[in-house]
Structure formats: structure tokens, C-alpha cells
Design an enzyme around this catalytic site. Structure first.
Site, PDB file in Angstrom:
ATOM      1  N   SER A  70       3.215  -2.212  -3.480  1.00 24.73           N
ATOM      2  CA  SER A  70       2.212  -1.629  -4.376  1.00 24.73           C
ATOM      3  C   SER A  70       2.371  -2.154  -5.791  1.00 24.73           C
ATOM      4  CB  SER A  70       2.337  -0.106  -4.394  1.00 24.73           C
ATOM      5  OG  SER A  70       2.205   0.431  -3.110  1.00 24.73           O
TER       6      SER A  70
HETATM    7  N1  SAH Z   1       5.942   1.877  -0.415  1.00 16.55           N
HETATM    8  C1  SAH Z   1       5.732   0.507  -0.034  1.00 16.55           C
HETATM    9  C2  SAH Z   1       4.256   0.189   0.120  1.00 16.55           C
HETATM   10  C3  SAH Z   1       4.031  -0.561   1.403  1.00 16.55           C
HETATM   11  S1  SAH Z   1       2.360  -0.712   1.949  1.00 16.55           S
HETATM   12  C4  SAH Z   1       6.416  -0.458  -1.003  1.00 16.55           C
HETATM   13  O1  SAH Z   1       6.933  -0.012  -2.048  1.00 16.55           O
HETATM   14  O2  SAH Z   1       6.495  -1.650  -0.719  1.00 16.55           O
HETATM   15  C5  SAH Z   1       2.215   0.650   3.075  1.00 16.55           C
HETATM   16  C6  SAH Z   1       3.138   0.680   4.278  1.00 16.55           C
HETATM   17  O3  SAH Z   1       2.759   1.804   5.077  1.00 16.55           O
HETATM   18  C7  SAH Z   1       3.069  -0.529   5.199  1.00 16.55           C
HETATM   19  O4  SAH Z   1       4.353  -1.064   5.342  1.00 16.55           O
HETATM   20  C8  SAH Z   1       2.567   0.045   6.527  1.00 16.55           C
HETATM   21  O5  SAH Z   1       3.107  -0.588   7.674  1.00 16.55           O
HETATM   22  C9  SAH Z   1       3.028   1.498   6.427  1.00 16.55           C
HETATM   23  N2  SAH Z   1       2.317   2.464   7.283  1.00 16.55           N
HETATM   24  C10 SAH Z   1       0.990   2.499   7.613  1.00 16.55           C
HETATM   25  N3  SAH Z   1       0.741   3.545   8.440  1.00 16.55           N
HETATM   26  C11 SAH Z   1       1.938   4.191   8.640  1.00 16.55           C
HETATM   27  C12 SAH Z   1       2.337   5.314   9.409  1.00 16.55           C
HETATM   28  N4  SAH Z   1       1.491   6.012  10.182  1.00 16.55           N
HETATM   29  N5  SAH Z   1       3.644   5.686   9.357  1.00 16.55           N
HETATM   30  C13 SAH Z   1       4.556   4.997   8.616  1.00 16.55           C
HETATM   31  N6  SAH Z   1       4.227   3.911   7.880  1.00 16.55           N
HETATM   32  C14 SAH Z   1       2.944   3.503   7.896  1.00 16.55           C
END
Ligand code: SAH
Length: 222
Positions: A70
């Protein structure tokens, strides 16, 4: 998929982080503890070395498995909305690169974080920086289910775009707790702050438009 992570956090990176903090202040981030945590974490450790120079621009970047780390402003804004207290027990949905997880852990809380993609879960596991934070527990699973055996949580942060407010997570939030969740379809979401009062009543606040990768149902084993 594996790449050599830069290990060096030198005065150039630290200088760029100070500039990023100024940008975040100008954009309205006021919580000094959030700003201090972002200043402490080498964001370039979480990106492919190809992006090292751009790591301190206020931008999202691609990571493995078609996901994104993000934008720093979004990380700061979501963290600020949680109104963290030391020793809060916090659940994060969407570990991704674990950058947001480290920012939260740097603030002294106890963090449990869930990732649904096995490739990302494994990738972050070989990443040395996270071992600095024994207060982070990582789980491979479906965030829609939460972690019932560790509930209730003081705070819950969802870092992917949820099609609706996940009902099981609402149940796992303590009375007096806060959940921050971007709600909406693919592409555009409304950042929503949910407070559960002591009587268990739910209050929702709209905190503006954001754009996240989607929150998907179930685990992905690839
Ligand atoms: N907090 C992260 C943002 C990653 S983007 C950072 O600092 O890098 C969002 C993430 O949510 C992705 O890795 C995606 O695979 C995950 N995601 C999507 N749906 C999800 C679910 N149902 N349970 C757990 N993770 C999920």
C-alpha cells in the site's frame, strides 16, 4: 520469485524517509507515533531492489503474486484511524509484503496477520526484517473467517477491498473496539471506520475513497 533483499539502510534511505514524513504531515497525518513508526521502518527492504530509489515516494508498488504494497499515506491513514494503545491485540487481514504489519508492530501492539496466498505467505517467511518483531504472528488462511481462537481483538485492520463488512470479523471485535475496512467493489472503496460501543452497538463513519486490491474468498494454495 525470490530476490536478494537489500540489507543496507544508510543515511540516504533515512533522509528520504524524513522527506516522506514531511509529505505525510502535509497530507494531514498527525499521530506522531504513526509517523515515528514509518520513519523507523526501511520500506525499501519490502520492495524489489528495482524499486529501491522509489521506495520513499508516496506510491503503491507491485510485490509478488500480483499484489501491492500500500501507499505510505494509506498505511499511515489506516493506522492513525485505529487509535492504537500499547498492548492492543490487533488483527490484520492481508499481510502482503508485511510492511503494514511491521509499522503496527513497531508501535508496540500485539499483531496477528492473515494472508490468503500461499506464495506470499512463504515469501514473507524468508524475509529477515520481520524477525525483529516477535510481536507479529503470521497465519495462512482466509481473512473472512478471522481467527476465532484468538478473538476478541481490540482493533481490526483490513488492507484489501472488502465487498461487504465481513460479519465474522465484526463478531471478533471487542466492545469498545475499532475496525478499519475499505468497503466496495473492485477498483474503488469507501474507507469505513467501525466502532463497537460498550453495549455492542455498531457505528460507521465514511473516511473517503481509496483503491485496494480485492479481498477474495478462500485460500489460494499456489
Ligand atoms: N498490508 C499489505 C497490503 C497487501 S495488498 C502490505 O503492507 O503490503 C492486500 C493483501 O490482501 C494481498 O496480499 C492479498 O493476497 C490479501 N488478501 C486478499 N483477500 C484476502 C483474504 N480473504 N484473507 C487474507 N488475505 C487476503
Amino acid at each position: 520469485m525470490l530476490h536478494t533483499l537489500p540489507k543496507d539502510d544508510n543515511y540516504i534511505h533515512k533522509g528520504l524517509r524524513k522527506q516522506l514524513i514531511d509529505v505525510l504531515r502535509q497530507k494531514g497525518i498527525k499521530d506522531e507515533r504513526v509517523l515515528a513508526a514509518i520513519e523507523a521502518i526501511p520500506r525499501h527492504f519490502f520492495l524489489d531492489p528495482a524499486f529501491e530509489r522509489q521506495a520513499y515516494e508516496d506510491r503503491a508498488f507491485p510485490i509478488v503474486a500480483d499484489q501491492t504494497i500500500s501507499q505510505p499515506y494509506t498505511v499511515a491513514f489506516q493506522t492513525q484511524m485505529l487509535e492504537l494503545k500499547k498492548y492492543d491485540k490487533v488483527l490484520e487481514i492481508g499481510t502482503g509484503s508485511a510492511y503494514q504489519a511491521c509499522v503496527l508492530a513497531e508501535m508496540g501492539i500485539s499483531l496477528l496477520t492473515i494472508e490468503r496466498q500461499k506464495a506470499l505467505y512463504d515469501y514473507v517467511g524468508q524475509f529477515f526484517f520481520i524477525s525483529r518483531y516477535p510481536n507479529i504472528k503470521r497465519f495462512y488462511g482466509d481473512g473472512f473467517e478471522g481467527l476465532p481462537s484468538y478473538a476478541p481483538f481490540d482493533k481490526i485492520i483490513i488492507t484489501c477491498g472488502a465487498p461487504f463488512i465481513p460479519p465474522k470479523l465484526l463478531t471478533q471485535l471487542k466492545p469498545g473496539g475499532i475496525m478499519v475496512v475499505p468497503v466496495g467493489d473492485d477498483g474503488q472503496q469507501k474507507m469505513t471506520r467501525i466502532s463497537k460501543d460498550k453495549a455492542g452497538h455498531i457505528h460507521e463513519e465514511d473516511m473517503g475513497e481509496f483503491s485496494f486490491v480485492p479481498m477474495l474468498q478462500g485460500k489460494n494454495s499456489k
